[in-house]
Design a protein around this motif. Sequence first.
Motif, mmCIF file in Angstrom:
data_model
loop_
_atom_site.group_PDB
_atom_site.id
_atom_site.type_symbol
_atom_site.label_atom_id
_atom_site.label_comp_id
_atom_site.label_asym_id
_atom_site.label_seq_id
_atom_site.Cartn_x
_atom_site.Cartn_y
_atom_site.Cartn_z
ATOM 1 N N SER A 1 0.785 -1.191 0.191
ATOM 2 C CA SER A 1 -0.116 0.083 0.041
ATOM 3 C C SER A 1 0.840 1.148 0.024
ATOM 4 N N LYS B 1 0.547 0.437 -4.427
ATOM 5 C CA LYS B 1 -0.255 -0.880 -4.862
ATOM 6 C C LYS B 1 -1.361 -0.973 -4.133
ATOM 7 N N ARG B 2 -2.097 -1.974 -4.592
ATOM 8 C CA ARG B 2 -3.394 -2.334 -3.781
ATOM 9 C C ARG B 2 -2.581 -3.147 -2.598
ATOM 10 N N CYS C 1 -7.832 -10.241 1.651
ATOM 11 C CA CYS C 1 -6.900 -9.590 0.660
ATOM 12 C C CYS C 1 -7.322 -10.499 -0.661
#
Length: 518
Positions: free
Chosen positions: A279, A283-284, A441
């Motif tokens: 993060s 990024k995710r 996730c």
Amino acid sequence: MIPRIYIPGDSGALALGAEKVAKAIAGELAERGIDAKIVRNGSRGAYFLEPMVEVATANGRVAYGPVKPSDVKSLFDGGFLTGGHHKRWLGSPDKIPFFAKQTRLTFARCGVTDPLSLESYKKHGGLNGLTNALALTPADIVAQVTESGLRGRGGAGFPTGIKWKTVLDTAGDRKYIVCNADEGDSGTFADRMIMEGDPFVLIEGMTIAGIATGATKGFVYVRSEYPHAVAVMNKAVEVARKAGVLGASVLGSPYAFDMEIRVGAGAYVCGEETALLDSLEGKRGMVRAKPPLPAHKGLFGKPTVINNVISLASVPVIMDKGAAYYKDFGMGRSRGTIPIQIAGNVKYAGLFEAAFGMTLGEIVDEIGGGTATGRPVKAVQVGGPLGAYFPRALFDTPFDYEAFAAKDGLIGHAGIVVFDDTADMLKQARFAMEFCAIESCGKCTPCRIGSTRGVETIDRIVAGIEPEKNLALVTDLCNTMKFGSLCALGGFTPYPVMSSITHFPDDFKPAPVRVAAE
Ligand SMILES: Cc1cc2nc3c(=O)[nH]c(=O)nc-3n(C[C@H](O)[C@H](O)[C@H](O)COP(=O)(O)O)c2cc1C
Ligand code: SF4
């Protein structure tokens, strides 16, 4: 000397009306033509007394609380600026039992000082730890932290010194210190309190970590739900930079260290260290497989220390008073103090810093005062949404990492949430599975699919469909999640589920039986 009035700017106190009280006090001062200084301090953590207003008198501080705007006129009439009596009078804060029983090492200044005054910080022992660290070699600093017995306060309880040593021993053209301030666990607020109430202690701790490991840059990853903490931290970093605590030459030494505050976007899994790094890299937030450890290959592929706020904020007192001093508190392999956050259905909610070793019963019944509703305590969830529910029968468990693990529980970030006898543990078990399904996730199957199947299976128990068979299926599923998940989100969700089934079996009886029993 002009009178000094302390009114917390802490977001917990603000939620309880501190801003209105501050305005009323400022208005009353203006109306009466009194020259006084209002300091917006942090909270000392007794939320049942907030907004708690303090005045500095010739005989020390005098506290009043919980103060309502409607109390302000009578406070002035009663001479509160000199500690006069009033129905909200609490006396010296140090003598209020909730504070008097604590051992404040990490939170020594929180609620006492002006959070953004470096002078006030120094006057109360701030920067002593960093000054001492600068006189040592990096290896000696790491040795001190190891010797203190400090273990990560974020949840896993991993020895902080060993993590630092790994980063120190790993070659890298750039290294990072990342502070995990995602604080996603239910009922926890210690990280927020320290960031809002004593931000320099975190800055000092991170700077010491940088010097000890060879990192020159730090990031604090704060959850977006903490706008006040973000604002205070940003201002404190600016103050520290201007004063030369941060920058190219830390306190005039050859060491460079600087830091930035970054804000998350609201995912529980981004508190997991590798998802947090993703993060932070833009990024995710997805969990990374280990190895490599972040200590070898962390932020932007560089050696990285990632520590919780409280782990880092505990380092200055260790470097100030010595490893032996810190280690002297606690029990077994749980050394030092732990800020216990007492929340949920409890009479005296707040933060209570104490040496490891108090029993859960002492914390809930004596410090917390039992439930706010006055009903019997049924269950206490310790360690956030992935923590086990303990019944009264386990109240003799001491607050210690190993003692909790021995009873299939965990301390986590030391948040405890109290439930009275109206709680339905079947619902709580379902909630744990649902929480995991929402927050997963999605990287591994036991967590992503297992949690959804868990919700469906518990729903079948609720509907009375083959309850025994489905209960066995939930147990089987929990084993698969526990041993087959990549990270603790899927791996620990079985703790709240299985503890509910084990300790509260009556709540899992088929619906007709439950109705008949009632
Ligand atoms: C799903 C999940 C959420 C987590 N959330 C947090 C968090 O909010 N704050 C935190 O410090 N650690 C959190 N952790 C633990 C971190 O992964 C990591 O162990 C910690 O930041 C290391 O710092 P420490 O050694 O100082 O505890 C979480 C772990 C998992 C699996
Ligand atoms: S356990 Fe859940 S959150 Fe953790 S990696 Fe697997 S899918 Fe992601």
